[in-house]
Scaffold this active site. Structure first.
Site, PDB file in Angstrom:
ATOM      1  N   TYR A 142       0.883  -1.338   0.004  1.00 56.62           N
ATOM      2  CA  TYR A 142       0.050   0.130   0.027  1.00 56.62           C
ATOM      3  C   TYR A 142       0.951   1.379  -0.149  1.00 56.62           C
ATOM      4  O   TYR A 142       0.389   2.259  -0.366  1.00 56.62           O
ATOM      5  CB  TYR A 142      -1.201  -0.247   1.226  1.00 56.62           C
ATOM      6  CG  TYR A 142      -1.930  -1.007   1.386  1.00 56.62           C
ATOM      7  CD1 TYR A 142      -2.305  -1.834   0.092  1.00 56.62           C
ATOM      8  CD2 TYR A 142      -2.953  -1.258   2.389  1.00 56.62           C
ATOM      9  CE1 TYR A 142      -3.188  -3.009  -0.002  1.00 56.62           C
ATOM     10  CE2 TYR A 142      -3.781  -2.329   2.168  1.00 56.62           C
ATOM     11  CZ  TYR A 142      -3.836  -3.021   1.239  1.00 56.62           C
ATOM     12  OH  TYR A 142      -4.938  -3.991   1.124  1.00 56.62           O
ATOM     13  N   LYS A 193       3.869 -15.331   3.053  1.00 61.97           N
ATOM     14  CA  LYS A 193       3.931 -16.145   1.785  1.00 61.97           C
ATOM     15  C   LYS A 193       5.172 -16.461   1.650  1.00 61.97           C
ATOM     16  O   LYS A 193       5.909 -16.043   0.647  1.00 61.97           O
ATOM     17  CB  LYS A 193       3.005 -15.145   0.782  1.00 61.97           C
ATOM     18  CG  LYS A 193       2.970 -16.045  -0.588  1.00 61.97           C
ATOM     19  CD  LYS A 193       1.749 -17.146  -0.423  1.00 61.97           C
ATOM     20  CE  LYS A 193       1.473 -17.853  -1.537  1.00 61.97           C
ATOM     21  NZ  LYS A 193       0.751 -19.163  -1.413  1.00 61.97           N
ATOM     22  N   ASP A 226      -2.335 -18.491   2.075  1.00 62.20           N
ATOM     23  CA  ASP A 226      -3.602 -19.122   1.541  1.00 62.20           C
ATOM     24  C   ASP A 226      -3.924 -20.218   2.482  1.00 62.20           C
ATOM     25  O   ASP A 226      -5.329 -20.413   2.651  1.00 62.20           O
ATOM     26  CB  ASP A 226      -3.129 -19.581   0.120  1.00 62.20           C
ATOM     27  CG  ASP A 226      -1.610 -20.222   0.256  1.00 62.20           C
ATOM     28  OD1 ASP A 226      -0.911 -20.184   1.234  1.00 62.20           O
ATOM     29  OD2 ASP A 226      -1.387 -21.071  -0.734  1.00 62.20           O
ATOM     30  N   ASP A 250      -5.516  -6.944   5.481  1.00 63.03           N
ATOM     31  CA  ASP A 250      -6.898  -6.268   5.234  1.00 63.03           C
ATOM     32  C   ASP A 250      -7.673  -7.628   4.771  1.00 63.03           C
ATOM     33  O   ASP A 250      -9.161  -7.382   5.420  1.00 63.03           O
ATOM     34  CB  ASP A 250      -6.284  -5.622   3.855  1.00 63.03           C
ATOM     35  CG  ASP A 250      -7.343  -4.604   3.662  1.00 63.03           C
ATOM     36  OD1 ASP A 250      -8.564  -4.745   3.997  1.00 63.03           O
ATOM     37  OD2 ASP A 250      -7.352  -3.745   2.442  1.00 63.03           O
ATOM     38  N   ASP A 254     -11.164  -8.812   7.652  1.00 61.45           N
ATOM     39  CA  ASP A 254     -12.448  -8.903   7.170  1.00 61.45           C
ATOM     40  C   ASP A 254     -12.998 -10.162   6.893  1.00 61.45           C
ATOM     41  O   ASP A 254     -14.080 -10.317   7.593  1.00 61.45           O
ATOM     42  CB  ASP A 254     -12.583  -8.232   5.600  1.00 61.45           C
ATOM     43  CG  ASP A 254     -12.939  -6.782   5.758  1.00 61.45           C
ATOM     44  OD1 ASP A 254     -12.434  -6.546   6.824  1.00 61.45           O
ATOM     45  OD2 ASP A 254     -13.392  -6.223   4.523  1.00 61.45           O
TER      46      ASP A 254
END
Ligand code: NAD
Length: 375
Positions: A142, A193, A226, A250, A254
């Site tokens: 970001y 990851k 994942d 992020d 959620d």
């Protein structure tokens, strides 16, 4: 307890309605539990733009720096959507996070027994769920450079974002997660990851280093993002505290939050670094927005905001017993079948925003009396 100052930033839409209910709870603790909270109010968001021409006035920022903790409602609304990006209500929120250096976002996902059947997942998967996601807020793709979109000589377009973390950034967010786990079940799962992204391979190594040097008593595990997404919906109760970078956080926060149902139930906290006086900047807010579709109707659910105040009691003021009492009162009110419209179920008793606040206060009084008798 010494005097602690809370800055209230009600904002726009349903913000003022839900913050008002939290204010009633703050007053109850002052009158009944010996806390000494003082409060003041300032403008942020659309209302701040209307009054002062900017969504984050200088006075608000000064008050934020001085406060011991901040409770925010929500910002935004359709009447400000045509404004220039630089003065949109949401800029006020991004601005205050940046100015206070709030780098750690903490979102619990907790299942209230009375609402277990409202989840899209099976009751046995989420009943008793109590996990926390710690998301790094100021780094990652970001903010990394180079970034942008360019048109190449052959006419095709290329889009670029860059994933960047430095080891001090990883260390400070890892410490937030370990400290949190110390107050909970002493388990941290760090999500990355590392199998394909070097940046997150470094993340994994640095989290492990901080653990080995400072937090050996915490059980640390690592998981690829994942798999973490899969495990969150398969068996979320295996986790206690999850810590991860900005983009993975992020998405995962959620996902975790919605395991338990309505937006009107979800609190959050954003924490900064300790300053030279040992003070940590902290902003508490419901996850939901300003809900313009129901604003001004006294129907919004105030529980996310009241739970955000419970987080403030726990994390800014070290008042775990008081936080437990407040969460217990909310559990009890839900068990009695009281529901705002967003969480209404068959057989429930529909209540307004103010009635929900009043019911929580009434239950706090009953529980406090019971506690006194038992002591
Ligand atoms: P929203 O969260 O405001 O509303 C989404 C839906 O959930 C709406 O139907 C709303 O009525 C309902 N809802 C939300 N909170 C509720 C509550 N406490 N009780 C009952 N129902 C509730 O999201 P949106 O509609 O996408 O955005 C509306 C405005 O809020 C926009 O201007 C957006 O930019 C802003 N926003 C602000 C924040 C923030 O201040 N942190 C976060 C998200 C969106």
């Amino acid at each position: 307890m010494s005097v602690k100052h809370i800055l209230l930033l009600p904002g726009d839409g349903i913000g003022p309605e839900v913050v008002k209910e939290a204010e009633k709870i703050i007053a109850w603790f002052n009158q009944n539990k010996g806390t000494q909270f003082t409060t003041s109010m300032a403008y942020i968001g659309g209302i701040a733009y209307d009054k002062t021409g900017t969504p984050l006035p200088k006075e608000t920022l000064e008050a934020a720096h001085e406060a011991d903790a901040i409770l925010l409602g929500a910002v935004g609304g359709t009447q400000w959507e045509s404004l220039d990006y630089a003065v949109r209500p949401e800029r006020g929120l991004l601005g205050i996070r940046k100015e206070l250096g709030l780098f750690a976002n903490i979102r619990p996902a907790m299942c209230f027994e009375a609402l277990a059947d409202a989840s899209t997942l099976k009751r046995e998967v989420i009943s008793g769920l109590d996990i926390v996601i710690v998301r790094e807020l100021t780094g990652d793709v970001y903010f990394g450079t180079p970034r942008g979109v360019e048109t190449l000589p052959d006419g095709t377009r290329k889009g670029v974002n860059t994933m960047v973390y430095t080891s001090p950034e990883v260390h400070r967010i890892a410490r937030v997660a370990f400290e949190l786990a110390q107050k909970r079940n002493k388990k941290v799962c760090s999500v990355d990851k590392a199998n394909v992204l070097e940046c997150t391979e470094m993340w994994r190594e640095e989290v492990q280093k901080i653990h080995d040097a400072e937090y050996k008593e915490i059980a640390l595990s690592h998981m690829y993002v994942d798999n973490a997404a899969m495990q969150l919906v398969r068996n979320p109760k295996q986790f206690d505290v999850m810590v991860t970078g900005n983009i993975f956080g992020d998405i995962l926060s959620d996902c975790a939050a919605m395991l338990t149902g309505s937006l009107g139930m979800l609190p959050s906290a954003s924490l900064g670094a300790k300053d030279k006086n040992g003070k940590t900047s902290a902003l508490y807010e419901p996850v939901h927005g300003s809900a313009p579709d129901i604003a001004g109707q006294n129907v919004a659910n105030p529980i996310a905001t009241i739970l955000s105040f419970a987080m403030m009691l726990r994390y800014s003021f070290n008042l775990a017993k008081e936080a437990d009492l407040l969460e217990k009162a909310i559990t009890e009110v839900l068990a009695q079948g009281l529901r705002t419209a967003d969480i209404m179920q068959d057989g429930g008793k529909k209540v307004s925003t103010t009635q929900m606040g009043d019911a929580i206060i009434k239950t706090l009084a009953v529980l406090a009396k019971k506690e006194e008798k038992a002591a």
